[in-house]
Scaffold this motif. Structure first.
Motif, PDB file in Angstrom:
ATOM      1  N   TRP A   1     -25.021 -11.268  11.830  1.00 53.74           N
ATOM      2  CA  TRP A   1     -23.559 -10.803  11.885  1.00 53.74           C
ATOM      3  C   TRP A   1     -22.794 -10.824  10.740  1.00 53.74           C
ATOM      4  O   TRP A   1     -21.712 -10.146  10.504  1.00 53.74           O
ATOM      5  N   ASN A   2     -23.277 -11.538   9.690  1.00 54.88           N
ATOM      6  CA  ASN A   2     -22.457 -11.766   8.492  1.00 54.88           C
ATOM      7  C   ASN A   2     -22.186 -10.543   7.547  1.00 54.88           C
ATOM      8  O   ASN A   2     -21.274 -10.229   7.460  1.00 54.88           O
ATOM      9  N   GLN A   3     -23.488  -9.639   7.515  1.00 53.95           N
ATOM     10  CA  GLN A   3     -23.171  -8.435   6.825  1.00 53.95           C
ATOM     11  C   GLN A   3     -22.145  -7.259   7.401  1.00 53.95           C
ATOM     12  O   GLN A   3     -21.277  -6.718   6.746  1.00 53.95           O
ATOM     13  N   PRO A   4     -22.641  -7.055   8.959  1.00 56.82           N
ATOM     14  CA  PRO A   4     -21.429  -6.242   9.415  1.00 56.82           C
ATOM     15  C   PRO A   4     -20.101  -6.610   9.466  1.00 56.82           C
ATOM     16  O   PRO A   4     -19.167  -5.870   9.404  1.00 56.82           O
ATOM     17  N   PHE A   5     -19.893  -7.768   9.491  1.00 55.63           N
ATOM     18  CA  PHE A   5     -18.418  -8.477   9.504  1.00 55.63           C
ATOM     19  C   PHE A   5     -17.770  -8.103   8.063  1.00 55.63           C
ATOM     20  O   PHE A   5     -16.742  -7.751   8.015  1.00 55.63           O
ATOM     21  N   GLN A   6     -18.517  -8.301   7.228  1.00 55.72           N
ATOM     22  CA  GLN A   6     -17.852  -8.062   5.770  1.00 55.72           C
ATOM     23  C   GLN A   6     -17.839  -6.553   5.707  1.00 55.72           C
ATOM     24  O   GLN A   6     -16.705  -6.310   4.921  1.00 55.72           O
ATOM     25  N   ILE A   7     -18.665  -5.695   6.030  1.00 55.60           N
ATOM     26  CA  ILE A   7     -18.284  -4.422   5.722  1.00 55.60           C
ATOM     27  C   ILE A   7     -17.164  -3.895   6.673  1.00 55.60           C
ATOM     28  O   ILE A   7     -16.356  -3.317   6.197  1.00 55.60           O
ATOM     29  N   ILE A   8     -17.092  -4.419   7.885  1.00 56.18           N
ATOM     30  CA  ILE A   8     -15.847  -4.034   8.509  1.00 56.18           C
ATOM     31  C   ILE A   8     -14.642  -4.504   8.234  1.00 56.18           C
ATOM     32  O   ILE A   8     -13.665  -3.840   7.932  1.00 56.18           O
ATOM     33  N   VAL A   9     -14.707  -5.743   7.519  1.00 56.45           N
ATOM     34  CA  VAL A   9     -13.160  -6.342   6.948  1.00 56.45           C
ATOM     35  C   VAL A   9     -12.936  -5.563   5.853  1.00 56.45           C
ATOM     36  O   VAL A   9     -11.966  -5.287   5.501  1.00 56.45           O
ATOM     37  N   ILE A  10     -13.825  -5.255   4.993  1.00 55.67           N
ATOM     38  CA  ILE A  10     -13.712  -4.685   3.846  1.00 55.67           C
ATOM     39  C   ILE A  10     -12.994  -3.227   4.268  1.00 55.67           C
ATOM     40  O   ILE A  10     -12.055  -2.716   3.389  1.00 55.67           O
TER      41      ILE A  10
ATOM     42  N   ILE B   1     -11.641  -2.302   7.078  1.00 52.31           N
ATOM     43  CA  ILE B   1     -10.242  -2.353   7.462  1.00 52.31           C
ATOM     44  C   ILE B   1      -9.128  -2.692   6.559  1.00 52.31           C
ATOM     45  O   ILE B   1      -7.952  -2.432   6.389  1.00 52.31           O
ATOM     46  N   SER B   2      -9.678  -3.672   5.758  1.00 54.98           N
ATOM     47  CA  SER B   2      -8.667  -4.111   4.501  1.00 54.98           C
ATOM     48  C   SER B   2      -8.193  -2.719   3.561  1.00 54.98           C
ATOM     49  O   SER B   2      -7.223  -2.694   3.257  1.00 54.98           O
ATOM     50  N   THR B   3      -9.245  -2.012   3.598  1.00 54.48           N
ATOM     51  CA  THR B   3      -9.005  -0.772   2.531  1.00 54.48           C
ATOM     52  C   THR B   3      -7.915   0.001   3.571  1.00 54.48           C
ATOM     53  O   THR B   3      -6.879   0.622   2.770  1.00 54.48           O
ATOM     54  N   TRP B   4      -8.068   0.276   4.717  1.00 54.99           N
ATOM     55  CA  TRP B   4      -7.326   0.949   5.572  1.00 54.99           C
ATOM     56  C   TRP B   4      -5.829   0.402   5.335  1.00 54.99           C
ATOM     57  O   TRP B   4      -4.858   1.208   5.396  1.00 54.99           O
ATOM     58  N   LEU B   5      -5.813  -0.601   5.545  1.00 52.82           N
ATOM     59  CA  LEU B   5      -4.575  -1.675   5.524  1.00 52.82           C
ATOM     60  C   LEU B   5      -3.748  -1.354   4.092  1.00 52.82           C
ATOM     61  O   LEU B   5      -2.750  -1.211   4.165  1.00 52.82           O
ATOM     62  N   ILE B   6      -4.467  -1.563   3.323  1.00 54.94           N
ATOM     63  CA  ILE B   6      -3.785  -1.491   1.591  1.00 54.94           C
ATOM     64  C   ILE B   6      -3.628   0.085   1.758  1.00 54.94           C
ATOM     65  O   ILE B   6      -2.134   0.027   1.009  1.00 54.94           O
ATOM     66  N   ILE B   7      -4.181   1.183   1.984  1.00 60.20           N
ATOM     67  CA  ILE B   7      -3.721   2.328   1.587  1.00 60.20           C
ATOM     68  C   ILE B   7      -2.458   2.635   2.628  1.00 60.20           C
ATOM     69  O   ILE B   7      -1.391   3.316   2.166  1.00 60.20           O
ATOM     70  N   SER B   8      -2.549   2.202   3.909  1.00 60.70           N
ATOM     71  CA  SER B   8      -1.137   2.198   4.696  1.00 60.70           C
ATOM     72  C   SER B   8      -0.059   1.458   4.285  1.00 60.70           C
ATOM     73  O   SER B   8       1.119   2.061   4.379  1.00 60.70           O
ATOM     74  N   LEU B   9      -0.270   0.404   3.611  1.00 63.58           N
ATOM     75  CA  LEU B   9       0.809  -0.377   2.779  1.00 63.58           C
ATOM     76  C   LEU B   9       1.483   0.533   1.823  1.00 63.58           C
ATOM     77  O   LEU B   9       2.536   0.623   1.555  1.00 63.58           O
ATOM     78  N   ILE B  10       0.445   1.146   0.981  1.00 56.24           N
ATOM     79  CA  ILE B  10       0.994   1.919  -0.186  1.00 56.24           C
ATOM     80  C   ILE B  10       1.654   3.278   0.694  1.00 56.24           C
ATOM     81  O   ILE B  10       2.657   3.710  -0.030  1.00 56.24           O
ATOM     82  N   GLY B  11       1.237   3.892   1.736  1.00 58.10           N
ATOM     83  CA  GLY B  11       1.838   4.956   2.206  1.00 58.10           C
ATOM     84  C   GLY B  11       3.353   4.479   2.798  1.00 58.10           C
ATOM     85  O   GLY B  11       4.190   5.344   2.763  1.00 58.10           O
ATOM     86  N   SER B  12       3.220   3.314   3.257  1.00 59.22           N
ATOM     87  CA  SER B  12       4.442   2.734   3.825  1.00 59.22           C
ATOM     88  C   SER B  12       5.840   2.548   2.708  1.00 59.22           C
ATOM     89  O   SER B  12       6.761   3.071   2.876  1.00 59.22           O
ATOM     90  N   GLY B  13       5.186   1.910   1.484  1.00 57.65           N
ATOM     91  CA  GLY B  13       5.957   1.971   0.558  1.00 57.65           C
ATOM     92  C   GLY B  13       6.564   3.099   0.000  1.00 57.65           C
ATOM     93  O   GLY B  13       7.623   3.504  -0.500  1.00 57.65           O
ATOM     94  N   LYS B  14       5.573   4.377  -0.174  1.00 58.68           N
ATOM     95  CA  LYS B  14       5.866   5.544  -0.474  1.00 58.68           C
ATOM     96  C   LYS B  14       7.046   6.095   0.369  1.00 58.68           C
ATOM     97  O   LYS B  14       8.029   6.616  -0.064  1.00 58.68           O
ATOM     98  N   ILE B  15       7.022   6.045   1.517  1.00 55.66           N
ATOM     99  CA  ILE B  15       8.082   6.631   2.706  1.00 55.66           C
ATOM    100  C   ILE B  15       9.240   5.943   2.260  1.00 55.66           C
ATOM    101  O   ILE B  15      10.359   6.465   2.450  1.00 55.66           O
ATOM    102  N   PHE B  16       9.281   4.507   2.323  1.00 56.90           N
ATOM    103  CA  PHE B  16      10.413   3.692   1.986  1.00 56.90           C
ATOM    104  C   PHE B  16      10.968   4.134   0.685  1.00 56.90           C
ATOM    105  O   PHE B  16      12.264   4.186   0.693  1.00 56.90           O
ATOM    106  N   ILE B  17      10.483   4.384  -0.324  1.00 56.33           N
ATOM    107  CA  ILE B  17      10.981   4.808  -1.613  1.00 56.33           C
ATOM    108  C   ILE B  17      11.604   6.288  -1.637  1.00 56.33           C
ATOM    109  O   ILE B  17      12.823   6.473  -1.764  1.00 56.33           O
ATOM    110  N   ILE B  18      10.786   7.233  -1.146  1.00 55.89           N
ATOM    111  CA  ILE B  18      11.159   8.516  -1.465  1.00 55.89           C
ATOM    112  C   ILE B  18      12.391   8.885  -0.564  1.00 55.89           C
ATOM    113  O   ILE B  18      13.072  10.197  -0.709  1.00 55.89           O
TER     114      ILE B  18
END
Length: 341
Positions: A71-80, A82-99
């Motif tokens: 289970w260790n490897q699938p967990f790492q892949i999923i976390v990476i 979802i974390s990428t999705w979260l970071i990109i969403s955070l950047i998109g959120s900041g972009k909307i807030f600024i513009i």
């Protein structure tokens, strides 16, 4: 079986808790009159909820021995992922807030166009970098790839040369996109003349620029063309712009009376910004004289409407008051030559 139920239950509970917290935030923002701010937070709901649910489920589970290794490897892949999705969403959120703070529809929108161009370009650049890093981290979770890393590095030199030659134009466009983001020869909303077409910069990416032509067509040009070839930017330093109208008339026309009529037309319309009004004879041929009417407007769309309005009114003025001064051909007939004398 009990372990699986524990994992599912922990994930569901944590997911519902995060969603509930977001709903509470939404409620209080609405009460405070800041409901628009929820749009930035809404982008983060799904990736953040799923990530916390997965981490909490994994920590709750009781894995042992080989099961934990499976289970260790699938967990790492999923976390990476979802974390990428979260970071990109955070950047998109900041972009909307600024513009959101910089409105492109305002009359003097030079600063707004600067911010929109920089934020949108740099957010795309950061997103590409994040995706590449994320993909690299996923690959590193596979032992087989780590073991053959040395051979990959050994062949990387030859491979980079092949890719560099194949993707030369793409790389040049990406580098040009970086340069546009930093130096800003064009910005979103600029009025430009490119390839003989007049329009507005609608979108700027790392590899191409979209120009919205006045008749709603779209001109797609590579970013390298912006850097390498000359073009006209009518709103480089300010949204204000000068417009011209050319009238061709016979030499019998009184330029001074035309000038007075031009001034009257400008003062009667709200399209004119009250700054520049000039009528001059800019050329003279054997048939007509060229009269240029120069006027100013607050932005390029208004200048276009003003030019059309002034042109129509001046033509109407000539038709009604000086029809004899419209362009004409002069023919001198020598009667003696016709009669053979």
């Amino acid at each position: 079986m009990n372990n699986l139920l524990t994992i599912i239950l922990a994930g569901v509970i944590s997911f519902l808790v995060i969603v509930l917290l977001f709903q509470l935030v939404k409620y209080f923002l609405k009460k405070l009159g800041q409901y628009e701010a929820y749009e930035e937070l809404f982008i983060l709901i799904w990736p953040l909820s799923i990530l916390i649910a997965i981490i909490f489920s994994y920590l709750t589970a009781d894995f042992k021995g080989e099961v934990d290794e499976v289970w260790n490897q699938p967990f790492q892949i999923i976390v990476i992922t979802i974390s990428t999705w979260l970071i990109i969403s955070l950047i998109g959120s900041g972009k909307i807030f600024i513009i959101r703070k910089y409105d492109l529809d305002q009359e003097d929108n030079l600063n707004a166009r600067k911010v929109h161009t920089q934020i949108k370009l740099f957010s795309r650049i950061i997103n590409v970098v994040i995706i590449i890093v994320s993909f690299s981290l996923v690959l590193m979770t596979f032992k087989s790839i780590r073991e053959i890393g040395a051979s990959i590095l050994a062949s990387a030199g030859i491979l980079s040369i092949i890719i560099g030659v194949a993707a030369q134009k793409l790389i040049a466009n990406i580098l040009a996109g970086f340069q546009i983001a930093l130096t800003q020869p064009v910005r979103i909303g600029d009025a430009v003349v490119i390839e003989g077409e007049w329009g507005w910069i609608e979108e700027i990416t790392l590899t191409y620029v979209v120009v919205r032509i006045w008749d709603k067509r779209r001109l797609i040009i590579p970013t390298t063309q912006i850097i390498e070839k000359p073009f006209q930017n009518w709103t480089r330093n300010t949204a204000e712009i000068l417009g011209t109208v050319f009238i061709y008339a016979d030499y019998t026309l009184s330029v001074e009376k035309l000038r007075k009529e031009f001034n009257k037309i400008l003062e009667a319309t709200s399209l004119w910004d009250g700054k520049v009004k000039v009528v001059q004879v800019t050329n003279a041929t054997e048939k007509t004289m060229e009269i240029r009417a120069l006027m100013s407007a607050k932005n390029s769309p208004t200048a276009w409407d003003l030019r059309v309005h002034v042109r129509e009114k001046l033509i109407e003025f000539l038709q009604k008051n000086y029809p004899q001064s419209l362009p004409k051909q002069r023919v001198v007939i020598d009667r003696d030559e016709i009669n053979g004398k």
